[in-house]
Design a protein around this motif. Structure first.
Motif, PDB file in Angstrom:
ATOM      1  N   UNK A 127       0.844  -1.191   0.000  1.00  0.00           N
ATOM      2  CA  UNK A 127       0.000   0.000   0.000  1.00  0.00           C
ATOM      3  C   UNK A 127       0.884   1.248   0.000  1.00  0.00           C
ATOM      4  N   UNK A 128       0.264   2.386  -0.204  1.00  0.00           N
ATOM      5  CA  UNK A 128       1.004   3.631  -0.102  1.00  0.00           C
ATOM      6  C   UNK A 128       1.804   3.950  -1.359  1.00  0.00           C
ATOM      7  N   UNK A 129       2.825   4.768  -1.165  1.00  0.00           N
ATOM      8  CA  UNK A 129       3.616   5.309  -2.272  1.00  0.00           C
ATOM      9  C   UNK A 129       4.621   4.268  -2.776  1.00  0.00           C
ATOM     10  N   UNK A 130       4.473   3.845  -4.015  1.00  0.00           N
ATOM     11  CA  UNK A 130       5.384   2.857  -4.598  1.00  0.00           C
ATOM     12  C   UNK A 130       6.805   3.411  -4.671  1.00  0.00           C
ATOM     13  N   UNK A 131       6.927   4.693  -4.989  1.00  0.00           N
ATOM     14  CA  UNK A 131       8.245   5.318  -5.153  1.00  0.00           C
ATOM     15  C   UNK A 131       9.042   5.274  -3.854  1.00  0.00           C
ATOM     16  N   UNK A 132       8.406   5.640  -2.734  1.00  0.00           N
ATOM     17  CA  UNK A 132       9.096   5.630  -1.439  1.00  0.00           C
ATOM     18  C   UNK A 132       9.482   4.210  -1.043  1.00  0.00           C
ATOM     19  N   UNK A 133       8.553   3.288  -1.240  1.00  0.00           N
ATOM     20  CA  UNK A 133       8.831   1.890  -0.875  1.00  0.00           C
ATOM     21  C   UNK A 133       9.975   1.325  -1.715  1.00  0.00           C
ATOM     22  N   UNK A 134      10.016   1.671  -2.985  1.00  0.00           N
ATOM     23  CA  UNK A 134      11.093   1.206  -3.862  1.00  0.00           C
ATOM     24  C   UNK A 134      12.447   1.747  -3.410  1.00  0.00           C
ATOM     25  N   UNK A 135      12.491   3.024  -3.048  1.00  0.00           N
ATOM     26  CA  UNK A 135      13.749   3.620  -2.585  1.00  0.00           C
ATOM     27  C   UNK A 135      14.253   2.930  -1.315  1.00  0.00           C
ATOM     28  N   UNK A 136      13.345   2.674  -0.384  1.00  0.00           N
ATOM     29  CA  UNK A 136      13.740   2.021   0.866  1.00  0.00           C
ATOM     30  C   UNK A 136      14.233   0.593   0.631  1.00  0.00           C
ATOM     31  N   UNK A 137      13.556  -0.132  -0.245  1.00  0.00           N
ATOM     32  CA  UNK A 137      13.939  -1.522  -0.499  1.00  0.00           C
ATOM     33  C   UNK A 137      15.263  -1.585  -1.263  1.00  0.00           C
ATOM     34  N   UNK A 138      15.461  -0.703  -2.229  1.00  0.00           N
ATOM     35  CA  UNK A 138      16.741  -0.684  -2.939  1.00  0.00           C
ATOM     36  C   UNK A 138      17.885  -0.303  -1.998  1.00  0.00           C
ATOM     37  N   UNK A 139      17.618   0.634  -1.092  1.00  0.00           N
ATOM     38  CA  UNK A 139      18.643   0.995  -0.116  1.00  0.00           C
ATOM     39  C   UNK A 139      18.987  -0.162   0.805  1.00  0.00           C
ATOM     40  N   UNK A 140      17.955  -0.900   1.243  1.00  0.00           N
ATOM     41  CA  UNK A 140      18.194  -2.065   2.099  1.00  0.00           C
ATOM     42  C   UNK A 140      18.965  -3.146   1.347  1.00  0.00           C
ATOM     43  N   UNK A 141      18.669  -3.313   0.074  1.00  0.00           N
ATOM     44  CA  UNK A 141      19.389  -4.309  -0.731  1.00  0.00           C
ATOM     45  C   UNK A 141      20.877  -3.936  -0.842  1.00  0.00           C
ATOM     46  N   UNK A 142      21.154  -2.655  -0.957  1.00  0.00           N
ATOM     47  CA  UNK A 142      22.550  -2.214  -1.029  1.00  0.00           C
ATOM     48  C   UNK A 142      23.272  -2.471   0.287  1.00  0.00           C
TER      49      UNK A 142
END
Length: 340
Positions: A269-284
């Motif tokens: 749910x919520x903002x896909x853009x914010x969730x994508x940034x957080x998940x990519x950062x966690x992956x890094x």
């Protein structure tokens, strides 16, 4: 009877207004043009005004708040159950007027002009990134038809295209070479726009104390910090870090019944853009943390033993969202040793 609650159904030109008194009795049904809004509400006593969180909602919310009204924004999906008949502007305004009075209704924080400006930078950059990716794929596909293969990645386009144009002047048709040069210039311009917008975002980030504070969290950089800060606004609008994580769609979906808990994948749910940034950062973070000496005894290492890689990535993104809430809501500094 005095009007205490107003529902506004926003539109580009004609705006529907529905007013009710303290007992819920209808006192007003009216259509207004855009240039009539401010004059109309200036002459009304301070009221509770509800609107759907859609285009221009934040603009009108700030304008009406300046007149002394209390304005609350709601997600459209929460208003829809209150529509009693066929959908039209009058029925929507009536539903908004009723929904805004519900004690359990969830409201959307009103964003300031500065927040909207920062988010506009992010949306524009995101649009250029999508266009750049599409242009790169088109170039790669056209060249593949001629037997020329370029590996995936933006950098390979920049490196190989000039070489291909130089080497193919005698082997490829002239019209095709001209087209490649035109598409290559378009690709370079899109790439330039992305980099310039990133510089603007970086400048805003460096001038904002709260954004710099968030960037100290592993997995959160200038892009993520500025986007989170502009979207969240006042973190105290959320009761807890878990509520913020749920707002970002980083918590499990539930399908529970009869006292039996059944948790599924994340809600998204919520903002896909914010969730994508957080998940990519966690992956890094996961990619580089395995090479650190303090990784073996960390919370992340123990999680990786129990769960698979993607679950660990989302769990770290969830944890980072909760840390963001704690730093903003309690005005704290990030401590890397706390909760490691």
């Amino acid at each position: 009877m005095k009007i205490t609650t107003i529902g506004i159904d926003l539109a580009k030109n004609v705006i529907q207004v529905h007013g009710a008194d303290e007992h819920g009795k209808v006192q007003l049904k009216k259509q207004l043009k855009r240039n009539q809004i401010m004059e109309f509400f200036t002459n009304l006593p301070p009221s509770l005004i509800g609107m759907e969180a859609c285009g221009s909602a934040h603009f009108w919310a700030s304008k009406l708040q300046s007149l002394g009204h209390t304005v609350k924004l709601m997600a459209p999906q929460f208003v829809k159950p209150y529509v009693k008949t066929n959908k039209n502007d009058a029925a929507d305004a009536e539903a908004i007027c009723e929904a805004v009075t519900r004690p359990t209704m969830r409201f959307v924080p009103i964003k300031s002009s500065e927040q909207l400006a920062v988010l506009a930078l992010h949306r524009a950059r995101q649009g250029f990134v999508k266009a750049r990716t599409a242009q790169a794929n088109q170039l790669r596909g056209l060249l593949a038809e001629q037997g020329i293969i370029i590996p995936k990645g933006i950098s390979h386009i920049n490196q190989r295209l000039p070489e291909i144009l130089e080497e193919s002047e005698t082997t490829l048709p002239g019209t095709f070479c001209q087209l490649l040069a035109r598409l290559g210039n378009h690709f370079k311009e899109l790439h330039k726009q992305v980099k310039e917008l990133e510089v603007q975002i970086q400048c805003w980030h460096q001038q904002n104390v709260a954004s710099m504070k968030l960037a100290r969290i592993p997995g959160i950089g200038a892009l993520t910090a500025s986007a989170l800060l502009a979207s969240i606004g006042d973190a105290k609008n959320f009761k807890s870090g878990r509520q913020l994580a749920a707002w970002l769609g980083l918590v499990p979906r539930q399908s529970s019944s009869g006292g039996k808990q059944n948790l599924l994948g994340i809600s998204k749910r919520g903002d896909i853009y914010l969730r994508t940034l957080l998940i990519h950062g966690a992956r890094a973070v996961l990619r580089v943390s395995e090479h650190r000496t303090d990784y073996a005894d960390s919370w992340l290492a123990k999680l990786m033993v129990r769960r698979n890689y993607n679950i660990a990535v989302v769990a770290l993104a969830n944890k980072n969202a909760r840390i963001v809430w704690a730093l903003l809501a309690h005005d704290r500094e990030f401590n890397s040793e706390f909760g490691a």
